[in-house]
Design a protein around this motif. Structure first.
Motif, short mmCIF file in Angstrom:
data_model
loop_
_atom_site.label_atom_id
_atom_site.label_comp_id
_atom_site.label_asym_id
_atom_site.label_seq_id
_atom_site.Cartn_x
_atom_site.Cartn_y
_atom_site.Cartn_z
N UNK A 53 0.80 -1.22 0.00
CA UNK A 53 0.00 0.00 0.00
C UNK A 53 0.84 1.27 0.00
N UNK A 54 2.14 1.12 -0.09
CA UNK A 54 3.01 2.28 -0.22
C UNK A 54 3.28 3.03 1.07
N UNK A 55 3.10 2.38 2.20
CA UNK A 55 3.38 3.02 3.47
C UNK A 55 4.91 3.09 3.61
N UNK A 56 5.46 4.28 3.85
CA UNK A 56 6.92 4.40 3.94
C UNK A 56 7.50 3.61 5.11
N UNK A 57 8.71 3.11 4.91
CA UNK A 57 9.43 2.33 5.93
C UNK A 57 8.54 1.25 6.54
N UNK A 58 8.03 0.34 5.73
CA UNK A 58 7.04 -0.62 6.22
C UNK A 58 7.53 -1.49 7.38
N UNK A 59 8.79 -1.89 7.37
CA UNK A 59 9.29 -2.75 8.46
C UNK A 59 9.24 -2.03 9.80
N UNK A 60 9.53 -0.74 9.79
CA UNK A 60 9.50 0.05 11.02
C UNK A 60 8.06 0.42 11.39
N UNK A 61 7.28 0.79 10.37
CA UNK A 61 5.92 1.26 10.65
C UNK A 61 5.01 0.15 11.18
N UNK A 62 5.28 -1.11 10.79
CA UNK A 62 4.50 -2.22 11.35
C UNK A 62 4.73 -2.29 12.85
N UNK A 63 5.98 -2.16 13.26
CA UNK A 63 6.31 -2.21 14.69
C UNK A 63 5.71 -1.01 15.42
N UNK A 64 5.86 0.17 14.85
CA UNK A 64 5.33 1.38 15.48
C UNK A 64 3.81 1.28 15.64
N UNK A 65 3.12 0.93 14.55
CA UNK A 65 1.66 0.81 14.62
C UNK A 65 1.25 -0.28 15.61
N UNK A 66 1.96 -1.41 15.60
CA UNK A 66 1.64 -2.50 16.51
C UNK A 66 1.81 -2.11 17.97
N UNK A 67 2.89 -1.41 18.27
CA UNK A 67 3.13 -0.98 19.66
C UNK A 67 2.06 0.02 20.10
N UNK A 68 1.75 0.98 19.23
CA UNK A 68 0.71 1.97 19.57
C UNK A 68 -0.62 1.27 19.81
N UNK A 69 -0.98 0.35 18.93
CA UNK A 69 -2.27 -0.34 19.07
C UNK A 69 -2.31 -1.23 20.30
N UNK A 70 -1.23 -1.99 20.56
CA UNK A 70 -1.22 -2.85 21.75
C UNK A 70 -1.26 -2.02 23.03
N UNK A 71 -0.49 -0.93 23.06
CA UNK A 71 -0.52 -0.06 24.23
C UNK A 71 -1.91 0.53 24.43
N UNK A 72 -2.55 0.92 23.35
CA UNK A 72 -3.90 1.48 23.44
C UNK A 72 -4.89 0.44 23.96
N UNK A 73 -4.76 -0.80 23.52
CA UNK A 73 -5.65 -1.87 24.00
C UNK A 73 -5.51 -2.03 25.51
N UNK A 74 -4.28 -2.09 25.99
CA UNK A 74 -4.06 -2.27 27.43
C UNK A 74 -4.57 -1.05 28.20
N UNK A 75 -4.27 0.14 27.70
CA UNK A 75 -4.70 1.36 28.38
C UNK A 75 -6.23 1.48 28.43
N UNK A 76 -6.87 1.15 27.33
CA UNK A 76 -8.34 1.21 27.29
C UNK A 76 -8.97 0.11 28.14
#
Length: 135
Positions: A53-76
Protein backbone atom coordinates in the motif's frame (compact mmCIF):
# COMPACT_ATOMS: atom_id res chain seq x y z
CA UNK A 1 -14.41 31.64 26.22
CA UNK A 2 -12.24 28.76 27.45
CA UNK A 3 -14.41 28.49 30.55
CA UNK A 4 -17.56 28.11 28.43
CA UNK A 5 -15.90 25.26 26.50
CA UNK A 6 -14.87 23.49 29.71
CA UNK A 7 -18.39 23.90 31.15
CA UNK A 8 -19.90 22.51 27.94
CA UNK A 9 -17.57 19.50 28.06
CA UNK A 10 -18.39 18.93 31.72
CA UNK A 11 -22.12 19.07 30.97
CA UNK A 12 -21.73 16.66 28.06
CA UNK A 13 -19.63 14.32 30.21
CA UNK A 14 -22.22 14.39 33.00
CA UNK A 15 -25.03 13.56 30.56
CA UNK A 16 -23.17 10.56 29.14
CA UNK A 17 -23.88 7.33 31.06
CA UNK A 18 -20.78 5.56 32.38
CA UNK A 19 -21.86 2.28 30.81
CA UNK A 20 -21.78 3.93 27.38
CA UNK A 21 -18.14 5.00 27.74
CA UNK A 22 -17.21 1.58 29.13
CA UNK A 23 -19.01 -0.11 26.24
CA UNK A 24 -17.22 2.13 23.77
CA UNK A 25 -13.89 1.13 25.29
CA UNK A 26 -14.79 -2.55 24.89
CA UNK A 27 -15.79 -2.03 21.24
CA UNK A 28 -12.50 -0.29 20.51
CA UNK A 29 -10.56 -3.07 22.24
CA UNK A 30 -12.41 -5.70 20.20
CA UNK A 31 -11.64 -3.90 16.94
CA UNK A 32 -7.98 -3.13 17.68
CA UNK A 33 -6.65 -6.18 19.55
CA UNK A 34 -6.54 -8.70 16.70
CA UNK A 35 -4.90 -6.41 14.10
CA UNK A 36 -2.42 -5.21 16.74
CA UNK A 37 -1.38 -8.75 17.64
CA UNK A 38 -1.24 -9.86 14.01
CA UNK A 39 1.37 -7.21 13.29
CA UNK A 40 3.74 -9.18 15.51
CA UNK A 41 2.52 -12.74 14.97
CA UNK A 42 2.61 -12.43 11.18
CA UNK A 43 5.26 -9.72 10.99
CA UNK A 44 6.55 -10.49 7.49
CA UNK A 45 3.01 -10.60 6.07
CA UNK A 46 2.24 -7.28 7.76
CA UNK A 47 5.39 -5.71 6.30
CA UNK A 48 4.41 -6.97 2.84
CA UNK A 49 0.90 -5.55 3.35
CA UNK A 50 2.23 -2.14 4.40
CA UNK A 51 4.71 -2.17 1.48
CA UNK A 52 1.98 -3.08 -1.04
CA UNK A 53 0.00 0.00 0.00
CA UNK A 54 3.01 2.28 -0.22
CA UNK A 55 3.38 3.02 3.47
CA UNK A 56 6.92 4.40 3.94
CA UNK A 57 9.43 2.33 5.93
CA UNK A 58 7.04 -0.62 6.22
CA UNK A 59 9.29 -2.75 8.46
CA UNK A 60 9.50 0.05 11.02
CA UNK A 61 5.92 1.26 10.65
CA UNK A 62 4.50 -2.22 11.35
CA UNK A 63 6.31 -2.21 14.69
CA UNK A 64 5.33 1.38 15.48
CA UNK A 65 1.66 0.81 14.62
CA UNK A 66 1.64 -2.50 16.51
CA UNK A 67 3.13 -0.98 19.66
CA UNK A 68 0.71 1.97 19.57
CA UNK A 69 -2.27 -0.34 19.07
CA UNK A 70 -1.22 -2.85 21.75
CA UNK A 71 -0.52 -0.06 24.23
CA UNK A 72 -3.90 1.48 23.44
CA UNK A 73 -5.65 -1.87 24.00
CA UNK A 74 -4.06 -2.27 27.43
CA UNK A 75 -4.70 1.36 28.38
CA UNK A 76 -8.34 1.21 27.29
CA UNK A 77 -8.90 -2.17 28.92
CA UNK A 78 -7.85 -0.93 32.33
CA UNK A 79 -8.87 2.70 31.86
CA UNK A 80 -5.32 3.90 32.36
CA UNK A 81 -4.86 7.19 30.53
CA UNK A 82 -7.60 6.37 28.05
CA UNK A 83 -7.54 9.83 26.50
CA UNK A 84 -3.85 9.39 25.76
CA UNK A 85 -4.58 6.02 24.14
CA UNK A 86 -7.33 7.61 22.05
CA UNK A 87 -5.03 10.44 21.04
CA UNK A 88 -2.44 7.89 19.86
CA UNK A 89 -5.00 5.87 17.90
CA UNK A 90 -6.37 8.79 15.90
CA UNK A 91 -3.32 9.28 13.62
CA UNK A 92 -2.97 5.50 13.18
CA UNK A 93 -6.56 5.32 11.93
CA UNK A 94 -6.14 8.37 9.69
CA UNK A 95 -3.11 6.73 8.05
CA UNK A 96 -5.04 3.45 7.68
CA UNK A 97 -7.93 5.31 6.03
CA UNK A 98 -5.68 7.33 3.71
CA UNK A 99 -3.40 4.48 2.64
CA UNK A 100 -5.59 1.38 2.77
CA UNK A 101 -9.33 1.99 2.71
CA UNK A 102 -12.22 3.74 4.30
CA UNK A 103 -13.94 0.83 6.04
CA UNK A 104 -16.39 0.67 8.91
CA UNK A 105 -13.83 -0.60 11.44
CA UNK A 106 -11.45 2.30 10.85
CA UNK A 107 -14.32 4.78 11.04
CA UNK A 108 -15.65 3.26 14.29
CA UNK A 109 -12.18 3.35 15.88
CA UNK A 110 -11.59 6.92 14.66
CA UNK A 111 -14.96 8.21 15.90
CA UNK A 112 -14.78 6.17 19.12
CA UNK A 113 -11.28 7.46 19.86
CA UNK A 114 -12.47 11.01 19.25
CA UNK A 115 -15.38 10.52 21.68
CA UNK A 116 -13.05 9.12 24.35
CA UNK A 117 -10.62 11.98 23.75
CA UNK A 118 -13.41 14.47 24.45
CA UNK A 119 -15.42 12.65 27.14
CA UNK A 120 -12.85 10.39 28.78
CA UNK A 121 -13.19 6.72 29.65
CA UNK A 122 -15.87 6.95 32.32
CA UNK A 123 -15.80 6.27 36.02
CA UNK A 124 -14.89 2.59 35.61
CA UNK A 125 -11.28 3.54 34.98
CA UNK A 126 -8.21 3.04 37.11
CA UNK A 127 -6.32 6.22 36.25
CA UNK A 128 -7.48 9.35 34.44
CA UNK A 129 -4.64 11.88 34.66
CA UNK A 130 -6.02 14.12 31.92
CA UNK A 131 -9.36 14.64 33.69
CA UNK A 132 -7.70 16.96 36.21
CA UNK A 133 -6.25 19.04 33.36
CA UNK A 134 -9.62 19.33 31.64
CA UNK A 135 -11.53 20.22 34.77
Amino acid sequence: MGEVRVNTLQSLHQLTPNWLLTGLRLVLIALIAKPALSKFVTYSDSVAFFDAYGIPFPAVMVIVAGIIELAAVVMLLFGIGGRLAALALIPVMIVAILYVALDWKNIVVLVGSSVILVLGTGSYSLWQPTDRLLG
